[in-house]
Design a protein around this motif. Structure first.
Motif, PDB file in Angstrom:
ATOM      1  N   UNK A   1       0.853  -1.184   0.000  1.00 25.28           N
ATOM      2  CA  UNK A   1       0.000   0.000   0.000  1.00 25.28           C
ATOM      3  C   UNK A   1       0.885   1.229   0.000  1.00 25.28           C
ATOM      4  N   UNK A   2       0.597   2.194  -0.886  1.00 24.31           N
ATOM      5  CA  UNK A   2       1.492   3.335  -0.988  1.00 24.31           C
ATOM      6  C   UNK A   2       1.375   4.223   0.229  1.00 24.31           C
ATOM      7  N   UNK A   3       2.410   4.963   0.466  1.00 28.79           N
ATOM      8  CA  UNK A   3       2.506   5.811   1.648  1.00 28.79           C
ATOM      9  C   UNK A   3       1.469   6.907   1.586  1.00 28.79           C
ATOM     10  N   UNK A   4       0.822   7.186   2.705  1.00 30.66           N
ATOM     11  CA  UNK A   4      -0.177   8.240   2.783  1.00 30.66           C
ATOM     12  C   UNK A   4       0.527   9.583   2.921  1.00 30.66           C
ATOM     13  N   UNK A   5       0.168  10.522   2.071  1.00 27.21           N
ATOM     14  CA  UNK A   5       0.703  11.874   2.166  1.00 27.21           C
ATOM     15  C   UNK A   5      -0.412  12.770   2.673  1.00 27.21           C
ATOM     16  N   UNK A   6      -0.218  13.383   3.823  1.00 27.86           N
ATOM     17  CA  UNK A   6      -1.254  14.195   4.448  1.00 27.86           C
ATOM     18  C   UNK A   6      -1.086  15.640   4.026  1.00 27.86           C
ATOM     19  N   UNK A   7      -2.183  16.232   3.538  1.00 26.97           N
ATOM     20  CA  UNK A   7      -2.137  17.609   3.067  1.00 26.97           C
ATOM     21  C   UNK A   7      -2.326  18.613   4.180  1.00 26.97           C
ATOM     22  N   UNK A   8      -2.696  18.153   5.368  1.00 30.95           N
ATOM     23  CA  UNK A   8      -2.909  19.065   6.496  1.00 30.95           C
ATOM     24  C   UNK A   8      -1.744  18.901   7.460  1.00 30.95           C
ATOM     25  N   UNK A   9      -0.648  19.545   7.166  1.00 30.33           N
ATOM     26  CA  UNK A   9       0.572  19.342   7.948  1.00 30.33           C
ATOM     27  C   UNK A   9       0.390  19.729   9.404  1.00 30.33           C
ATOM     28  N   UNK A  61      -7.297   0.751  -0.231  1.00 28.90           N
ATOM     29  CA  UNK A  61      -7.613  -0.685  -0.213  1.00 28.90           C
ATOM     30  C   UNK A  61      -6.683  -1.415  -1.170  1.00 28.90           C
ATOM     31  N   UNK A  62      -6.040  -2.476  -0.688  1.00 23.85           N
ATOM     32  CA  UNK A  62      -5.190  -3.346  -1.507  1.00 23.85           C
ATOM     33  C   UNK A  62      -5.877  -4.695  -1.637  1.00 23.85           C
ATOM     34  N   UNK A  63      -6.137  -5.131  -2.869  1.00 24.09           N
ATOM     35  CA  UNK A  63      -6.825  -6.394  -3.131  1.00 24.09           C
ATOM     36  C   UNK A  63      -5.831  -7.522  -3.371  1.00 24.09           C
ATOM     37  N   UNK A  64      -6.341  -8.760  -3.326  1.00 24.90           N
ATOM     38  CA  UNK A  64      -5.475  -9.940  -3.379  1.00 24.90           C
ATOM     39  C   UNK A  64      -4.699 -10.037  -4.683  1.00 24.90           C
ATOM     40  N   UNK A  65      -5.226  -9.464  -5.783  1.00 23.43           N
ATOM     41  CA  UNK A  65      -4.557  -9.554  -7.076  1.00 23.43           C
ATOM     42  C   UNK A  65      -3.569  -8.419  -7.314  1.00 23.43           C
ATOM     43  N   UNK A  66      -3.333  -7.591  -6.282  1.00 21.57           N
ATOM     44  CA  UNK A  66      -2.376  -6.502  -6.413  1.00 21.57           C
ATOM     45  C   UNK A  66      -2.978  -5.174  -6.831  1.00 21.57           C
ATOM     46  N   UNK A  67      -4.246  -5.155  -7.158  1.00 19.43           N
ATOM     47  CA  UNK A  67      -4.894  -3.907  -7.539  1.00 19.43           C
ATOM     48  C   UNK A  67      -5.192  -3.057  -6.313  1.00 19.43           C
ATOM     49  N   UNK A  68      -5.414  -1.758  -6.532  1.00 21.22           N
ATOM     50  CA  UNK A  68      -5.665  -0.821  -5.445  1.00 21.22           C
ATOM     51  C   UNK A  68      -6.895   0.031  -5.754  1.00 21.22           C
ATOM     52  N   UNK A  69      -7.506   0.520  -4.677  1.00 22.47           N
ATOM     53  CA  UNK A  69      -8.563   1.516  -4.783  1.00 22.47           C
ATOM     54  C   UNK A  69      -8.332   2.549  -3.698  1.00 22.47           C
ATOM     55  N   UNK A 374     -12.024 -13.862  -3.786  1.00 25.07           N
ATOM     56  CA  UNK A 374     -11.765 -15.132  -3.091  1.00 25.07           C
ATOM     57  C   UNK A 374     -10.830 -14.985  -1.901  1.00 25.07           C
ATOM     58  N   UNK A 375     -10.185 -13.840  -1.751  1.00 22.82           N
ATOM     59  CA  UNK A 375      -9.255 -13.632  -0.640  1.00 22.82           C
ATOM     60  C   UNK A 375      -9.540 -12.275   0.010  1.00 22.82           C
ATOM     61  N   UNK A 376      -8.998 -12.096   1.202  1.00 18.83           N
ATOM     62  CA  UNK A 376      -9.210 -10.864   1.953  1.00 18.83           C
ATOM     63  C   UNK A 376      -8.445  -9.695   1.335  1.00 18.83           C
ATOM     64  N   UNK A 377      -8.843  -8.485   1.733  1.00 20.54           N
ATOM     65  CA  UNK A 377      -8.172  -7.271   1.266  1.00 20.54           C
ATOM     66  C   UNK A 377      -7.699  -6.457   2.466  1.00 20.54           C
ATOM     67  N   UNK A 378      -6.613  -5.705   2.267  1.00 23.11           N
ATOM     68  CA  UNK A 378      -6.108  -4.803   3.301  1.00 23.11           C
ATOM     69  C   UNK A 378      -6.747  -3.430   3.125  1.00 23.11           C
TER      70      UNK A 378
END
Length: 390
Positions: A1-9, A61-69, A374-378
């Motif tokens: 999962x890519x790093x979260x960049x917060x815009x409200x420093x 969200x990271x899915x089992x097949x490597x895709x992201x949302x 078929x598998x869990x997501x992070x």
């Protein structure tokens, strides 16, 4: 999962939660003076409360097949509430909030990454809905609420295992409370709530809860149990247009929800110079044969009551698909609803008389049944808030 960049420093070092800020439509208990209500002017009978929250939010969200949302949002929530004294024992309550009638959230998105920003004037008034229109009658230790109003169930350390913070009830509800116990009962119709599409049948909710409060030498022990009986969900279309993790057969609910809840909460006045509480709760749906159990474990240190106070809360929740009615449980954890497990870290800091910094960090696993895989997501979610109450 890519790093979260917060815009409200300015908020980046603070993770605060505001779930226990008094809701504007909760009954306002005023200190009585010698003047009877009927002798007061109209303006002296009106008690107004409200709050405005501005939020930066990220959902990844990271899915089992490597895709992201992923989604990165700017949101606000406006809540306005008033109680009008009719007699010494009878009040009329009215409340409005943003969120386009979402029954468990007043959040309104005003900015989203990579999408055009909508002008405030284009949606502000359309976003507001009435989430309270009720009569409150109080006599001694008893309170009756008739109409649409915030629920009265006790939740250990504000647990949202069964009930989301923002949910209102639509019906007749009663509560008795004294120094040793809390008794709550009600008859409601969720199908008359906000933003409910046409359903196959009306849904009724019968509820009862008992809490025993015991004062110990250095703490208070609260033990409670509740029964929440939904009638009319099985075979019905999703109440708010989404299954929220609950099992469907085709386009209708596969089960009813006859939920038994049990919990324990131990509250200390002073641990390391701060109030401390620890709690555990379980929920079991007797109307489902499988995937019908959920639990929540939590502790909280501190209480943000005075300027400069802070608090931190940690909880771990594991909730199977049909343990509770997903459309009424926590709308933030797991992206809302059931069929997931994970951690939540909530803290809060009060830096002014009516101002707070707040936010939450969720680290979750979404079950395959929730995401259709078929598998869990992070799933990770960050909420950073600035709040003013008035």
């Amino acid at each position: 999962m890519k790093k979260i960049v917060l815009s409200m420093a300015a908020l980046a070092t603070v993770a605060m939660a505001e779930s226990d800020i008094t809701h504007p439509i909760e009954r306002i208990e005023e200190v009585k003076d010698a003047t009877g209500v009927t002798e007061k002017s109209f303006f002296d009978r009106v008690h107004f409360k409200g709050d405005l929250r501005v939020r930066y939010e990220s959902k990844e969200t990271d899915y089992y097949d490597g895709s992201e949302k992923n989604a990165y949002l700017g949101r606000y929530r406006l809540r306005l509430g008033a109680h009008i004294d009719i007699t010494d024992h009878l009040q009329f309550e009215v409340g409005m909030r943003s969120g386009r009638g979402n029954p468990t959230s007043g959040n309104q998105t005003f900015a989203e990454a990579n999408k055009p920003t909508e002008g405030l004037a284009d949606y502000f008034f359309q976003s507001l809905r009435f989430n309270a229109l009720a009569l409150d009658y109080t006599s001694g230790n008893s309170t009756w609420k008739i109409g649409r109003s915030a629920y009265m169930m006790y939740r250990p350390i504000k647990s949202q295992l069964v009930w989301d913070n923002d949910l209102s009830m639509n019906g007749v509800n009663y509560q008795y409370q004294d120094d040793t116990k809390i008794i709550t009962a009600g008859i409601n119709q969720p199908s008359y709530a906000e933003n409910v599409p046409d359903t196959t049948d009306d849904v009724n909710l019968f509820l009862a809860q008992y809490v025993q409060k015991t004062k110990l030498e250095n703490s208070t022990l609260n033990l409670g149990a509740g029964i929440y009986y939904y009638d009319g969900l099985k075979g019905n279309t999703p109440l708010y247009g989404k299954d929220m993790g609950n099992t469907l057969v085709g386009d209708v609910y596969a089960n009813d929800y006859h939920i038994i809840e049990g919990f324990g909460e131990l509250k200390f006045k002073d641990v390391l110079g701060k109030p401390f509480a620890i709690a555990a709760g379980v929920a079991y749906n007797t109307a489902a044969d499988d995937n019908n159990f959920g639990y929540d474990l939590a502790f909280q240190l501190g209480k943000a009551k005075k300027v400069g106070d802070w608090q931190v809360k940690y909880s771990y929740t594991d909730i199977q698909e049909d343990a509770v009615f997903g459309a009424h449980s926590d709308s933030d954890n797991f992206g809302g609803g059931t069929a997931a497990k994970g951690h939540a870290i909530r803290t809060k800091y009060k830096f002014g008389k009516n101002t707070y910094l707040a936010g939450t960090y969720f680290i979750n696993t979404l079950y395959g049944s929730k995401v259709g895989d078929p598998a869990d997501a992070d799933y990770e979610r960050v909420q950073l808030d600035a709040i003013i109450t008035f």
